[in-house]
Design a protein around this motif. Structure first.
Motif, PDB file in Angstrom:
ATOM      1  N   PRO A  36      -3.235  -8.927 -53.476  1.00 24.82           N
ATOM      2  CA  PRO A  36      -1.709  -9.105 -53.149  1.00 24.82           C
ATOM      3  C   PRO A  36      -1.469  -9.062 -51.525  1.00 24.82           C
ATOM      4  N   GLY A  37      -0.985 -10.244 -51.129  1.00 24.71           N
ATOM      5  CA  GLY A  37      -0.446 -10.234 -49.871  1.00 24.71           C
ATOM      6  C   GLY A  37      -1.659 -11.126 -49.021  1.00 24.71           C
ATOM      7  N   SER A  38      -2.777 -11.504 -49.621  1.00 20.72           N
ATOM      8  CA  SER A  38      -3.521 -12.509 -49.034  1.00 20.72           C
ATOM      9  C   SER A  38      -2.900 -13.927 -48.645  1.00 20.72           C
ATOM     10  N   GLY A  39      -1.856 -14.181 -49.491  1.00 18.46           N
ATOM     11  CA  GLY A  39      -1.480 -15.528 -49.444  1.00 18.46           C
ATOM     12  C   GLY A  39      -1.856 -16.597 -50.242  1.00 18.46           C
ATOM     13  N   ARG A  40      -1.989 -16.060 -51.504  1.00 18.65           N
ATOM     14  CA  ARG A  40      -2.613 -17.172 -52.455  1.00 18.65           C
ATOM     15  C   ARG A  40      -1.475 -18.419 -52.764  1.00 18.65           C
ATOM     16  N   SER A  41      -0.403 -17.809 -52.887  1.00 16.82           N
ATOM     17  CA  SER A  41       0.671 -18.968 -53.252  1.00 16.82           C
ATOM     18  C   SER A  41       0.942 -19.826 -52.005  1.00 16.82           C
ATOM     19  N   ASN A  42       1.079 -19.110 -50.889  1.00 18.48           N
ATOM     20  CA  ASN A  42       1.059 -19.963 -49.612  1.00 18.48           C
ATOM     21  C   ASN A  42      -0.249 -21.173 -49.341  1.00 18.48           C
ATOM     22  N   ALA A  43      -1.295 -20.663 -49.659  1.00 17.65           N
ATOM     23  CA  ALA A  43      -2.408 -21.505 -49.614  1.00 17.65           C
ATOM     24  C   ALA A  43      -2.237 -22.575 -50.678  1.00 17.65           C
ATOM     25  N   ALA A  44      -1.912 -22.194 -51.825  1.00 12.88           N
ATOM     26  CA  ALA A  44      -1.509 -23.460 -52.725  1.00 12.88           C
ATOM     27  C   ALA A  44      -0.550 -24.265 -52.298  1.00 12.88           C
ATOM     28  N   LYS A  45       0.661 -23.939 -51.718  1.00 11.02           N
ATOM     29  CA  LYS A  45       1.614 -24.711 -51.299  1.00 11.02           C
ATOM     30  C   LYS A  45       1.379 -25.381 -50.030  1.00 11.02           C
ATOM     31  N   ALA A  46       0.459 -24.845 -49.294  1.00  8.00           N
ATOM     32  CA  ALA A  46      -0.055 -25.869 -48.132  1.00  8.00           C
ATOM     33  C   ALA A  46      -0.895 -26.799 -48.534  1.00  8.00           C
ATOM     34  N   PHE A  47      -1.849 -26.755 -49.271  1.00  7.36           N
ATOM     35  CA  PHE A  47      -2.478 -27.529 -50.132  1.00  7.36           C
ATOM     36  C   PHE A  47      -1.770 -28.731 -50.456  1.00  7.36           C
ATOM     37  N   ALA A  48      -0.802 -28.467 -51.349  1.00  6.51           N
ATOM     38  CA  ALA A  48      -0.166 -29.552 -51.939  1.00  6.51           C
ATOM     39  C   ALA A  48       0.588 -30.500 -50.875  1.00  6.51           C
ATOM     40  N   ALA A  49       1.049 -29.564 -49.829  1.00 10.28           N
ATOM     41  CA  ALA A  49       1.542 -30.354 -48.754  1.00 10.28           C
ATOM     42  C   ALA A  49       0.922 -31.362 -48.285  1.00 10.28           C
ATOM     43  N   ALA A  50      -0.602 -30.861 -48.168  1.00 11.60           N
ATOM     44  CA  ALA A  50      -1.532 -31.678 -47.333  1.00 11.60           C
ATOM     45  C   ALA A  50      -1.974 -33.000 -48.350  1.00 11.60           C
ATOM     46  N   LEU A  51      -1.993 -32.597 -49.408  1.00 12.59           N
ATOM     47  CA  LEU A  51      -2.446 -33.693 -50.443  1.00 12.59           C
ATOM     48  C   LEU A  51      -1.363 -34.867 -50.361  1.00 12.59           C
ATOM     49  N   ASN A  52      -0.007 -34.564 -50.290  1.00  4.03           N
ATOM     50  CA  ASN A  52       0.802 -35.429 -50.500  1.00  4.03           C
ATOM     51  C   ASN A  52       1.562 -35.931 -49.087  1.00  4.03           C
ATOM     52  N   CYS A  53       0.806 -35.385 -48.031  1.00  2.45           N
ATOM     53  CA  CYS A  53       1.595 -35.652 -46.542  1.00  2.45           C
ATOM     54  C   CYS A  53       1.768 -37.459 -46.257  1.00  2.45           C
ATOM     55  N   ASP A  54       2.476 -37.819 -45.640  1.00  2.00           N
ATOM     56  CA  ASP A  54       3.108 -39.169 -45.324  1.00  2.00           C
ATOM     57  C   ASP A  54       1.962 -39.680 -44.415  1.00  2.00           C
ATOM     58  N   GLN A  55       1.286 -38.872 -43.836  1.00  2.00           N
ATOM     59  CA  GLN A  55       0.477 -39.409 -42.738  1.00  2.00           C
ATOM     60  C   GLN A  55      -0.586 -40.477 -43.210  1.00  2.00           C
ATOM     61  N   GLU A  56      -0.835 -41.426 -42.767  1.00  2.37           N
ATOM     62  CA  GLU A  56      -2.008 -42.330 -43.103  1.00  2.37           C
ATOM     63  C   GLU A  56      -3.350 -42.010 -42.872  1.00  2.37           C
ATOM     64  N   ASP A  57      -3.415 -41.298 -41.770  1.00  2.00           N
ATOM     65  CA  ASP A  57      -4.869 -40.839 -41.179  1.00  2.00           C
ATOM     66  C   ASP A  57      -4.990 -39.631 -42.060  1.00  2.00           C
ATOM     67  N   VAL A  58      -6.135 -39.759 -42.882  1.00  4.08           N
ATOM     68  CA  VAL A  58      -6.458 -38.573 -43.693  1.00  4.08           C
ATOM     69  C   VAL A  58      -6.590 -37.244 -42.825  1.00  4.08           C
ATOM     70  N   THR A  59      -7.218 -37.504 -41.491  1.00  4.39           N
ATOM     71  CA  THR A  59      -7.621 -36.417 -40.916  1.00  4.39           C
ATOM     72  C   THR A  59      -6.240 -35.769 -40.167  1.00  4.39           C
ATOM     73  N   LYS A  60      -5.051 -36.152 -40.323  1.00  5.68           N
ATOM     74  CA  LYS A  60      -4.054 -35.469 -39.759  1.00  5.68           C
ATOM     75  C   LYS A  60      -2.979 -35.321 -40.865  1.00  5.68           C
ATOM     76  N   ARG A  61      -3.518 -35.315 -42.187  1.00  3.05           N
ATOM     77  CA  ARG A  61      -2.472 -34.796 -43.245  1.00  3.05           C
ATOM     78  C   ARG A  61      -2.280 -33.252 -43.327  1.00  3.05           C
ATOM     79  N   GLY A  62      -1.047 -32.880 -43.599  1.00  2.00           N
ATOM     80  CA  GLY A  62      -0.865 -31.506 -43.434  1.00  2.00           C
ATOM     81  C   GLY A  62      -0.051 -31.213 -42.243  1.00  2.00           C
ATOM     82  N   CYS A  63       0.512 -32.317 -41.631  1.00  2.00           N
ATOM     83  CA  CYS A  63       1.224 -32.165 -40.413  1.00  2.00           C
ATOM     84  C   CYS A  63       2.341 -31.316 -40.365  1.00  2.00           C
ATOM     85  N   GLY A  64       3.185 -31.003 -41.315  1.00  2.00           N
ATOM     86  CA  GLY A  64       4.075 -29.864 -41.425  1.00  2.00           C
ATOM     87  C   GLY A  64       5.615 -30.422 -41.037  1.00  2.00           C
TER      88      GLY A  64
END
Length: 380
Positions: A36-64
């Motif tokens: 608890p407190g390690s950030g499991r759900s935050n990691a999953a949320k960040a990963f979901a955002a990076a997977l669906n990021c609008d950036q065309e360049d895959v190396t820039k996905r997860g721009c926030g």
């Protein structure tokens, strides 16, 4: 700015998820584990955002900063579903609804993502409903399950998921996050992070709520006045009261807001008796809130006992030669006096009694007060 900014002290996990978001090692099911407190759900949320990021360049996905990242981090994206429960368990009906949703193709994003933040709160029958959907995934759907440890999820589920193991970040990283994200004064952020034992959410609450800090200090100091069975019984009553007040302070306001929102949605009259159809829906909401209150009190009591455990942890550290930093530095002189009157073996026995009480409260139907009274008697 990046979707990974809040994952302090998790560089190995960030590297793993970045590579997957770029297409290296991406799979249809993931299991995020960590204390608890390690950030499991935050990691999953960040990963979901990076997977669906609008950036065309895959190396820039997860721009926030793009629309997809912002809506996913804000939990408003139509193709990313977050499942968490305030009740004791996730029901089998909720599980079936998830499977049905997972069968739909994403409407606008690359991936439909289902994030189950409390996968450990599913009974075996409920988990089995998900098994086929995870075993034979729908194209363009990704499951992300979060649990404290792999053992908290059925082996048939975890064997089909790619593991992501998080750890508690160093207190310095948590303090730096509080300063940067929440504007907390550095010295207070450091004290809160240390007192929370690197639990990000609890550290944030301690930093922002002076009363929460006072309640925690009162809990940690209890062993200093423990002289006999009467003191033990009084301590048990006070511990349960502290945990209950902590839980109720957050529940009451939320319950009232939920009820007001439901009545507004139903178009209920401001005065007079509610129609039968409306009464049934209000009754259902109140029943759900009662179940949530039971869980929140249990969780709060577990956290209170964790704070109490930190006292004996510090005592043991002193008895073993001060090899690592204390959690309760401000009580060092009192801790040293207490440690001198006891032995490491006795301290370990007391820590075991606290953990036994935590286990009884969180995994059985034991009455909390009786469990804590039994524990308190063992601490004398």
């Amino acid at each position: 700015m990046s979707v990974w900014d809040d994952l302090r002290g998790q560089s190995a996990v960030v590297d793993q998820l970045r590579q997957a978001a770029e297409g290296d090692g991406l799979t249809h099911a993931w299991l995020f584990t960590g204390p608890p407190g390690s950030g499991r759900s935050n990691a999953a949320k960040a990963f979901a955002a990076a997977l669906n990021c609008d950036q065309e360049d895959v190396t820039k996905r997860g721009c926030g900063t793009c629309a997809a990242c912002r809506t996913i981090l804000g939990e408003t994206h139509s193709d990313v579903t977050f499942v968490r429960t305030d009740k004791v368990t996730i029901t089998i009906q909720e599980s079936r609804e998830l499977v049905a949703k997972a069968g739909n193709r994403p409407s606008s994003a690359r991936w439909r993502v289902i994030v189950v933040e409390d996968a450990d709160r599913m009974a075996e029958r409920t988990t089995n409903v998900l098994l086929k959907a995870i075993e034979e995934p729908t194209p363009r759907t990704i499951w992300m399950l979060c649990a404290p440890s792999p053992a908290d999820v059925l082996v048939t589920i975890r064997s089909r998921c790619r593991p992501v193991a998080l750890r508690l970040p160093p207190a310095a990283d948590v303090a730096a996050l509080l300063v940067k994200r929440d504007g907390v004064e550095p010295a207070l952020a450091e004290r809160a992070a240390r007192a929370a034992q690197s639990h990000v959410g609890i550290a944030r609450r301690l930093a922002r709520d002076p009363q929460a800090r006072e309640r925690r200090l009162e809990t940690v100091r209890f062993p200093l006045g423990l002289r006999g069975i009467t003191a033990a019984i009084l301590m048990a009553e006070k511990l349960v009261k502290i945990a209950t007040e902590e839980a109720n302070s957050s529940n009451e306001e939320r319950d009232a807001a939920e009820k007001a929102a439901l009545l507004a949605t139903l178009g209920a009259p401001e005065t007079g008796t509610l129609p039968p159809a409306m009464r049934s829906q209000v009754k259902q909401l109140e029943d759900d809130q009662k179940r949530r209150a039971k869980r929140s009190i249990t969780d709060s009591l577990d956290r209170t006992l964790t704070d109490l455990l930190s006292f004996y942890r510090d005592v043991l550290i002193i008895q073993m030669g001060n090899a690592v930093e204390l959690v309760n530095v401000e009580l060092r002189s009192e801790l040293e006096e207490f440690a001198a009157r006891s032995s490491a073996e006795a301290t370990l026995t007391r820590m075991e009694a606290i953990n036994k009480a935590r286990n009884r409260i969180t995994t059985t139907n034991a009455a909390p007060l009786l469990a804590v009274e039994s524990m308190a008697a063992s601490l004398i």
